[in-house]
Write an enzyme that holds these catalytic residues in place. Structure first.
Site, PDB file in Angstrom:
ATOM      1  CB  SER A  16     -11.626   6.970  -3.796  1.00  7.10           C
ATOM      2  OG  SER A  16     -10.438   7.310  -3.334  1.00  7.10           O
ATOM      3  NE  ARG A  49      -6.103   9.564   2.811  1.00  7.01           N
ATOM      4  CZ  ARG A  49      -4.860   9.815   2.615  1.00  7.01           C
ATOM      5  NH1 ARG A  49      -4.220  11.239   2.671  1.00  7.01           N
ATOM      6  NH2 ARG A  49      -3.874   9.103   2.488  1.00  7.01           N
ATOM      7  CE  LYS A  64      -3.656   2.481   2.347  1.00  4.44           C
ATOM      8  NZ  LYS A  64      -4.794   2.423   3.443  1.00  4.44           N
ATOM      9  CE  LYS A  75      -5.962   1.846  -0.567  1.00  5.75           C
ATOM     10  NZ  LYS A  75      -6.428   2.080   0.807  1.00  5.75           N
ATOM     11  CE  LYS A 117      -4.230   8.373   6.249  1.00  4.73           C
ATOM     12  NZ  LYS A 117      -5.235   7.391   6.131  1.00  4.73           N
ATOM     13  CE1 TYR A 167     -14.931   2.854  -2.797  1.00  7.60           C
ATOM     14  CE2 TYR A 167     -13.057   3.165  -4.026  1.00  7.60           C
ATOM     15  CZ  TYR A 167     -13.785   3.155  -3.022  1.00  7.60           C
ATOM     16  OH  TYR A 167     -12.819   3.195  -1.792  1.00  7.60           O
TER      17      TYR A 167
HETATM   18  C1  PBG Z   1      -7.608   3.715   5.465  1.00  2.92           C
HETATM   19  C2  PBG Z   1      -7.972   3.316   4.046  1.00  2.92           C
HETATM   20  C3  PBG Z   1      -7.816   4.251   2.921  1.00  2.92           C
HETATM   21  C4  PBG Z   1      -8.391   3.554   1.629  1.00  2.92           C
HETATM   22  C5  PBG Z   1      -8.705   2.242   2.200  1.00  2.92           C
HETATM   23  N1  PBG Z   1      -8.417   2.099   3.445  1.00  2.92           N
HETATM   24  C6  PBG Z   1      -7.131   5.535   2.981  1.00  2.92           C
HETATM   25  C7  PBG Z   1      -6.063   5.816   3.242  1.00  2.92           C
HETATM   26  O1  PBG Z   1      -4.685   4.917   3.667  1.00  2.92           O
HETATM   27  O2  PBG Z   1      -5.607   7.173   3.537  1.00  2.92           O
HETATM   28  C8  PBG Z   1      -8.029   4.097   0.295  1.00  2.92           C
HETATM   29  C9  PBG Z   1      -9.203   3.716  -0.399  1.00  2.92           C
HETATM   30  C10 PBG Z   1      -9.544   4.428  -1.696  1.00  2.92           C
HETATM   31  O3  PBG Z   1      -9.066   5.513  -1.913  1.00  2.92           O
HETATM   32  O4  PBG Z   1     -10.568   4.067  -2.500  1.00  2.92           O
HETATM   33  N2  PBG Z   1      -6.615   3.122   5.902  1.00  2.92           N
END
Ligand code: PBG
Length: 332
Positions: free
Chosen positions: A282, A212, A202, A256, A225, A321
């Site tokens: 997203s 978010r 990730k 991801k 992050k 989605y």
């Molecule tokens: C939370 C999480 C995130 C996503 C999935 N779980 C956001 C992040 O890490 O800031 C993102 C999913 C998306 O953007 O569709 N930890």
């Protein structure tokens, strides 16, 4: 390596592209509704479908609407949904205690789904951000994201979700050591059958922005992050994290975001030969919807093409989605 071919004109690849039947015969990979996991945003209330402005076509659903949507998804043949809660701001704290409340929104949704639509697999997210006053995935002290203390909190969260009946736990927090700790706790608590899909590779990505917004973390996030999510420039580091999570007991792994990271999907599948998933996040969804909304691309074709490319890259499935729209487009 592909086997050697004669030179033109003996080798004319267009011969096999001439008709739909020939193209079908030699198609190497195929997208199916069975490849799809549908991420769904949930919120409190009844009869509520609250659109997420940065994700056209996506809404936060109250539990009654979630059940109806889940029944539709199951009817379409989608194997799994993944739950993401929009938590009441009053319940977001520095200690993130709501994350392991057995009666929190996610745990109530898991129980309702397993009662009403038992054939649908329920996946969850394990990270503290929907419950955290500062929007981070881990506990924060003096501006530092704490690893081991966060893992202890994530274990409590995982146990509560397993207790509620989740089929797949999805640790997305990127703390070190969390897969091993969650796996050991599950075994000790009699939840040896609960599967873990680790968000293993990730990356610290700009493509999470609309998510978010959807979970209400955007305005809260202090800093970024980058001390826990992987640098987008680093493929070998991502492979090491995937191997580590497998060694600690992950059953499936995820890359991801999706399309910008297809090289990792291919490496994970080829080098490690394990169940491999990608998350079309997203921002990827929003880009396709936005361009289609302007009439700049054919949205349905772009959706199906992007999803098919995950299969070509080696993925066993995709969190998207688009899942219900793709299922319909595939004729499910
Ligand atoms: C939370 C999480 C995130 C996503 C999935 N779980 C956001 C992040 O890490 O800031 C993102 C999913 C998306 O953007 O569709 N930890």
């Amino acid at each position: 390596m592909p086997s050697p071919r004669p030179a033109f004109p003996a080798f004319r690849p267009r011969r096999l592209r001439r008709t739909p039947a020939l193209r079908d015969l030699v198609q190497e990979t195929r997208l199916s509704v069975k490849d799809l996991i549908w991420p769904v945003f949930i919120r409190d209330g009844a009869g509520v479908e609250e659109p997420v402005p940065s994700m056209p076509g996506v809404a936060r659903l109250s539990l009654d609407r979630l059940l109806a949507a889940a029944e539709d998804a199951a009817r379409l043949g989608i194997p799994a949904v993944c739950l993401f809660p929009y938590t009441d701001p009053a319940l977001r704290t520095e200690g993130c205690e709501e994350a392991w409340n057995p009666e929190n929104l996610t745990n109530r949704a898991i129980r309702a789904l397993k009662r009403e639509v038992p054939e649908l697999a329920v996946m969850t997210d394990i990270a503290l951000d929907p419950y955290n006053a500062n929007g981070h995935d881990g506990l924060v002290r003096d501006g530092v994201i704490l690893n081991d203390e966060s893992v202890a909190a994530l274990v409590r969260m995982a146990l509560a979700q397993a207790e509620a009946g989740a089929d797949i736990l999805g640790p997305s927090d990127m703390m070190d050591g969390r897969i091993g700790a969650i796996r050991a706790a599950l075994e000790a608590a009699g939840h040896g059958d609960v599967t873990i899909m680790s968000y293993a590779a990730k990356f610290a990505s700009a493509f999470y922005g609309p998510f978010r917004d959807a979970v209400g973390a955007s305005g809260r996030l202090v800093g970024d992050k980058k001390t826990y999510q992987i640098n987008p420039a680093n493929g070998d580091e991502a492979m090491a994290c995937v191997a580590r999570d497998l060694a600690e007991g992950a059953d499936m792994v995820m890359v991801k975001p999706g399309l910008p990271y297809l090289d990792l999907c291919t490496r994970v599948k080829r080098e490690l030969a394990v169940p491999t998933f990608a998350y079309q996040v997203s921002g990827e969804y929003a880009m396709i919807r936005a361009a289609a909304g302007h009439g700049w691309i054919d949205g349905e074709r772009a959706m199906l093409e992007s999803l098919a490319c995950f299969k070509r890259a080696g993925c066993d499935g995709v969190l998207t989605y688009f899942a219900p729209a793709a299922a319909r487009a595939l004729g499910a």
